[in-house]
Write an enzyme that holds these catalytic residues in place. Sequence first.
Site, mmCIF file in Angstrom:
data_model
loop_
_atom_site.group_PDB
_atom_site.id
_atom_site.type_symbol
_atom_site.label_atom_id
_atom_site.label_comp_id
_atom_site.label_asym_id
_atom_site.label_seq_id
_atom_site.Cartn_x
_atom_site.Cartn_y
_atom_site.Cartn_z
ATOM 1 N N GLN A 100 -1.603 1.976 9.931
ATOM 2 C CA GLN A 100 -0.341 2.122 9.178
ATOM 3 C C GLN A 100 0.710 2.874 10.001
ATOM 4 O OE1 GLN A 100 -3.383 2.765 7.918
ATOM 5 N NE2 GLN A 100 -3.505 2.361 5.742
ATOM 6 N N LYS A 111 -4.747 9.773 3.443
ATOM 7 C CA LYS A 111 -5.382 8.887 4.413
ATOM 8 C C LYS A 111 -6.402 9.620 5.279
ATOM 9 C CE LYS A 111 -5.028 5.423 4.570
ATOM 10 N NZ LYS A 111 -6.026 4.573 3.870
ATOM 11 N N ARG A 156 0.875 -1.175 0.000
ATOM 12 C CA ARG A 156 0.000 0.000 0.000
ATOM 13 C C ARG A 156 0.913 1.225 0.000
ATOM 14 N NH1 ARG A 156 2.533 1.737 3.608
ATOM 15 N NH2 ARG A 156 1.043 3.445 3.720
ATOM 16 N N GLY A 157 0.307 2.395 -0.092
ATOM 17 C CA GLY A 157 1.088 3.621 -0.257
ATOM 18 C C GLY A 157 1.158 3.917 -1.750
ATOM 19 N N ALA A 158 0.739 5.139 -2.133
ATOM 20 C CA ALA A 158 0.554 5.439 -3.561
ATOM 21 C C ALA A 158 1.778 5.126 -4.444
ATOM 22 C CB ALA A 158 0.109 6.896 -3.713
ATOM 23 N N ASP A 206 -2.158 10.832 -1.870
ATOM 24 C CA ASP A 206 -2.560 9.789 -2.825
ATOM 25 C C ASP A 206 -2.930 10.372 -4.175
ATOM 26 O OD1 ASP A 206 -2.833 8.297 -0.167
ATOM 27 O OD2 ASP A 206 -3.012 6.767 -1.732
ATOM 28 N N ARG A 228 -7.396 -0.266 -6.660
ATOM 29 C CA ARG A 228 -7.686 0.791 -5.676
ATOM 30 C C ARG A 228 -7.917 2.104 -6.444
ATOM 31 N NH1 ARG A 228 -4.186 1.029 -0.457
ATOM 32 N NH2 ARG A 228 -6.110 2.043 0.245
HETATM 33 O O1 MRU Z 1 -4.434 3.051 2.295
HETATM 34 P P1 MRU Z 1 -2.963 3.288 2.161
HETATM 35 O O2 MRU Z 1 -2.152 2.717 3.265
HETATM 36 O O3 MRU Z 1 -2.462 2.894 0.785
HETATM 37 O O4 MRU Z 1 -2.826 4.871 2.241
HETATM 38 C C1 MRU Z 1 -1.548 5.440 2.155
HETATM 39 C C2 MRU Z 1 -1.535 6.904 2.350
HETATM 40 O O5 MRU Z 1 -2.560 7.517 2.545
HETATM 41 C C3 MRU Z 1 -0.224 7.600 2.208
HETATM 42 O O6 MRU Z 1 -0.190 8.732 2.989
HETATM 43 C C4 MRU Z 1 -0.015 7.992 0.743
HETATM 44 O O7 MRU Z 1 -0.197 6.915 -0.115
HETATM 45 C C5 MRU Z 1 1.330 8.568 0.520
HETATM 46 S S1 MRU Z 1 2.554 7.308 0.667
HETATM 47 C C6 MRU Z 1 4.050 7.889 0.302
#
Ligand code: MRU
Length: 327
Positions: A178, A230, A46-48, A219, A80
């Site tokens: 997270q 998030k 996860r994480g963009a 994201d 996603r």
């Molecule tokens: O649902 P997730 O864990 O994928 O959400 C991640 C986030 O919201 C992060 O802040 C975002 O992707 C930036 S990661 C460098």
Amino acid sequence: MEVKAFRWKGDCLLLLDQRRLPQEEVWLELRDHLEVAEAIKNMSVRGAPAIGCVAAYGFVLGIKKKTPPKAVFETLKNTRPTAYNLFWALERMMRALEEGKDSEEEALSIEREDYEANRRMGELGSELIPEGAKILTHCNTGALATAGWGTALGVVRSAHYGGKGISVWVDETRPYLQGARLTAWELLKEGIPHRVITDSTAGFLMRRGEVDLVIVGADRITARGDVANKIGTYALSVLAKEHGIPFYVVAPSSTFDLSILSGRDIPIEERGEEELKNCLGVSIAPEGSPALHVAFDVTPAENITAIITERGIIKPVNEENVRRCLS
Ligand code: MRU
């Protein structure tokens, strides 16, 4: 050794299963685009930016198996909806294929460029961090969420290694944790001073003067600088504004969706209520109570002090400056 969320092996993709951290470090071996799509959906990764990189490798695995590229593209795309890096990476892979470029090389470039962008954002961003700053962050934006180093957490890392003597308040980040599970794990590994707090502690700490700045990832960022991140990020931005605390967003250019002007048009992911009503396998709400699990919210540009990208710092955050920085 530096934390890695995934490793490309040529015939498969190794993925550190983030659902099992911090208790266990288990690596999954993904052999086709269907397995990669499932891993993105179920949050093993996860994480963009990490989602974008992993989707690019999924694309390579899919076409190596002779699945029609359009089908591979669609399967990976429908995992996603909010993280723009996913669409950015898949469109880049499709274009490269059409131009006759080597897909594996393209995916490797996406990973390398993301890592370099993070290092650059770390350098640029750490100049904004005062000596001894008490920094509040949300979710996980570190090496686990990217090709390495991190976006917002990359700035924290750079400031720490630059001798700034910083410390970090880590929002636990309900419901997926997270912050508590992943950000704390990364910071602990590197000896960066930190304390985990519940999400609702932020206002208390700000009022007591215990937070010097807030720093988060993104994201998707629109052309006017509205930021999807998030769930809980928007509330933090309002609190920061109320207390006169700088609120920074750190994201690479691959997170910007310039086809959208207003944050109201960003598709916001809703996830299953079971993820909210259970915590680490334990039920915490009555079976019969319905729940709402919105995974992201939108922070308007007006609440953001600056956006740090690898191409420069956007300040003040408005359409003119966003377009000028990214052009
Ligand atoms: O649902 P997730 O864990 O994928 O959400 C991640 C986030 O919201 C992060 O802040 C975002 O992707 C930036 S990661 C460098």
